[in-house]
Scaffold this active site. Structure first.
Site, mmCIF file in Angstrom:
data_model
loop_
_atom_site.group_PDB
_atom_site.id
_atom_site.type_symbol
_atom_site.label_atom_id
_atom_site.label_comp_id
_atom_site.label_asym_id
_atom_site.label_seq_id
_atom_site.Cartn_x
_atom_site.Cartn_y
_atom_site.Cartn_z
ATOM 1 N N SER A 129 -102.326 -48.873 -58.946
ATOM 2 C CA SER A 129 -103.085 -48.716 -57.706
ATOM 3 C C SER A 129 -102.761 -47.410 -57.006
ATOM 4 C CB SER A 129 -102.801 -49.873 -56.748
ATOM 5 O OG SER A 129 -103.497 -49.645 -55.539
ATOM 6 N N HIS A 186 -103.637 -58.007 -55.493
ATOM 7 C CA HIS A 186 -103.557 -56.801 -54.658
ATOM 8 C C HIS A 186 -104.971 -56.434 -54.193
ATOM 9 C CE1 HIS A 186 -104.237 -52.459 -54.301
ATOM 10 N NE2 HIS A 186 -102.991 -52.342 -53.854
ATOM 11 N N ASN A 187 -105.909 -56.440 -55.117
ATOM 12 C CA ASN A 187 -107.285 -56.061 -54.781
ATOM 13 C C ASN A 187 -107.944 -57.085 -53.863
ATOM 14 O OD1 ASN A 187 -106.759 -53.945 -56.522
ATOM 15 N ND2 ASN A 187 -108.779 -54.015 -57.455
ATOM 16 N N GLU A 190 -106.761 -56.314 -50.604
ATOM 17 C CA GLU A 190 -107.448 -55.059 -50.230
ATOM 18 C C GLU A 190 -108.838 -55.367 -49.638
ATOM 19 O OE1 GLU A 190 -107.409 -51.967 -53.383
ATOM 20 O OE2 GLU A 190 -109.588 -51.922 -53.187
HETATM 21 C C1 6PG Z 1 -106.642 -49.434 -56.355
HETATM 22 C C2 6PG Z 1 -108.048 -49.916 -56.127
HETATM 23 C C3 6PG Z 1 -108.885 -49.646 -57.334
HETATM 24 C C4 6PG Z 1 -110.354 -49.662 -57.062
HETATM 25 C C5 6PG Z 1 -110.910 -51.004 -56.727
HETATM 26 C C6 6PG Z 1 -112.220 -50.918 -56.002
HETATM 27 O O1 6PG Z 1 -105.754 -50.246 -56.197
HETATM 28 O O2 6PG Z 1 -106.464 -48.251 -56.664
HETATM 29 O O3 6PG Z 1 -108.034 -51.277 -55.859
HETATM 30 O O4 6PG Z 1 -108.478 -50.527 -58.331
HETATM 31 O O5 6PG Z 1 -110.652 -48.749 -56.064
HETATM 32 O O6 6PG Z 1 -111.094 -51.668 -57.928
HETATM 33 O O7 6PG Z 1 -112.768 -52.157 -56.071
HETATM 34 P P1 6PG Z 1 -114.221 -52.510 -55.632
HETATM 35 O O8 6PG Z 1 -115.136 -51.484 -56.264
HETATM 36 O O9 6PG Z 1 -114.429 -53.876 -56.144
HETATM 37 O O10 6PG Z 1 -114.227 -52.397 -54.140
#
Ligand code: 6PG
Length: 472
Positions: A129, A186-187, A190
């Site tokens: 990430s 984590h996501n 997020e």
């Molecule tokens: C990270 C982000 C990365 C990505 C997401 C965006 O940790 O660097 O989470 O993995 O930006 O997958 O996810 P969406 O397109 O579903 O918002």
């Protein structure tokens, strides 16, 4: 010919940046991509100090690597990963390690681990990430799987990851596909935090009537204090971005339809599958879905026109309360995600070290925040904490902020301001902290119409009643 320490397949921006980061830290690395242009870009962008080699064929790539080969995949999740594995596994030798650094679904990783193990190869899922910049300068890295393979990678991962208090933002996340699982959650978190920030923005913009410059100031202040985090920081900057095509700010020209690649949805599906309540994450996923129905929302907004929002009596106090509400709702979102990790760890025998998870999320990743420091302290005291809300020190913070969350949620509700995340954080908290929920009545209803049985509060056992139909 000197052999290279590592290999990278997939030289898009993320792959290339991660590769350069590895090379910057003194490791030699070969790269491969089906797109010859990307291989050339890799070669052109490398500095003379880097030991980097772009290879034209998979055969050249594989033979350039030292044994056991350590090959990182940075290709889109799903079919592309399987396609690469199909092509590369016949070229590999016993003991070689393939590390999938994309956002792969953990069940796909389980299948690939078994498949490669049958060929005497190691396959590991590793969450990364931090976006493009993080990959280049120091991401948070969540590896899981075969411990022996992990041990071989550990020095490199520690070198390239972000650092907090000179501690590396990477650690072993557990067995099997734990690395992908932790990254998925984590996501999910997020998604929830981004949803909450967008609601705070809406309340400040339409409630307190702040313009972009004022929003910038508020977020700047928030970021300088206890809310310091990557997502607050970038939001601050977004309010300063002027539009190239018009006179105004860019944020005001962006269409309100949110995209999603799937990791948030997987988190919600998982929580349902293994029985964990994570409503703020769920609502963040569904809110993006709802946002896509723009034309219907426009129609509905005309049919159900809302009254003008009543301005708060004291703007300064309102901003403070919205900030406290955002802080607490964010804390509750982390609590939900971490509770999912606790359950998943049992369910799938991952043995996820929660203390290390929050430790490595403190830097490099999208959900990094100073709040994680407090979680780290909590898990250091009790590594078996089932929910972060049960920690004494955390409870002090929660008690201090809860009134602001209630007032902010009430303001939004009374004024018809959409606040899916804020409301669910609050109602989750109220449900989670209620000793006796009214589900005794649900149990009675289930037993009434379906003989589904119930348990009693005063004695052990399973009961069923022949419920009487009231005569009047
Ligand atoms: C990270 C982000 C990365 C990505 C997401 C965006 O940790 O660097 O989470 O993995 O930006 O997958 O996810 P969406 O397109 O579903 O918002």
């Amino acid at each position: 010919m000197d052999k290279y320490n590592y290999g990278m397949i997939g030289l898009g921006v993320m792959g290339r940046n991660l590769l350069y980061n590895i090379a910057d830290n003194g490791f030699s690395i070969a790269g491969f991509d089906l797109d010859a242009e990307k291989v050339k870009e890799l070669q052109d962008g490398a500095t003379s100090e880097m030991k980097v080699k772009g290879t034209a064929t998979l055969e050249d790539f594989v033979s350039a690597l030292e044994a056991p080969r350590k090959i990182i995949l940075m290709v889109p999740a799903g079919k592309p990963v399987d396609a690469v594995l199909e092509n590369i596994t016949p070229l590999l030798s016993k003991g070689d390690i393939v590390i999938d650094a994309g956002n792969s679904y953990f069940k796909d990783t389980n299948r690939r681990v078994a498949d490669l193990a049958s060929k005497n190869l190691h396959f590991m899922g590793m969450g990364v990430s931090g976006g493009e910049k993080g990959a280049r300068t120091g991401p948070s890295i969540m590896p899981g799987g075969d411990l022996e393979a992990f041990n071989l990678l550990q020095p490199m991962l520690e070198a390239i990851s972000a650092k907090v208090d000179s501690e590396a933002c990477t650690a072993y996340m557990g067995k099997g596909s734990a690395g992908n699982y932790v990254k998925m959650v984590h996501n999910g978190i997020e998604y929830a935090i981004m949803q909450l920030i967008s609601e705070a923005y809406d309340l400040l913009k339409r409630g307190a009537k702040l313009n972009n410059d004022q929003l910038y100031q508020v977020f700047k202040e928030w970021n300088n204090g206890e809310m310091n985090s990557f997502l607050i920081e970038i939001t601050r900057d977004i309010f300063q971005q002027k539009d190239d095509l018009t006179d105004g700010y860019l944020v005001d020209q962006i269409l309100d339809k949110a995209g999603a690649k799937g990791t948030g949805k997987w988190t919600s599906e998982q929580a349902m599958e293994i029985g964990v309540s994570i409503p703020t994450i769920d609502i963040a996923v569904t809110s993006r879905i709802l946002s896509a129905y723009k034309e219907e929302r426009v129609q509905a907004s005309q049919l159900y026109a809302k009254n003008e929002i009543t301005s708060p009596e004291n703007t300064e106090l309102f901003i403070k309360e919205v900030g406290d509400a955002l802080y607490l709702a964010t804390l509750i979102s982390y609590a939900q995600g971490l509770a999912l990790l606790v359950k998943a760890s049992e369910e799938y025998q991952f043995e996820i070290p929660l203390k290390d998870v929050v430790k490595i999320w403190r830097g490099g990743c999208i959900i990094r925040s100073v709040l994680l420091e407090k979680f780290y302290v909590a898990y250091t005291k009790d590594s078996n904490l089932s929910n972060i809300l049960l920690d004494q020190d955390i409870s002090v913070i929660v008690k201090h902020k809860i009134n602001s969350l209630r007032k902010t949620a009430a303001f939004a509700a009374l004024n018809g301001v959409s606040s899916l995340g804020i409301q669910t954080a609050l109602v989750y908290f109220d449900a989670y902290t209620t000793e006796s929920l009214p589900v005794n009545l649900i149990q009675a209803q289930r037993d009434y119409f379906g003989a589904h049985t119930y348990q009693r509060t005063d004695r052990e056992g399973i009961f069923h009643t022949l419920w009487q139909t009231a005569t009047h």
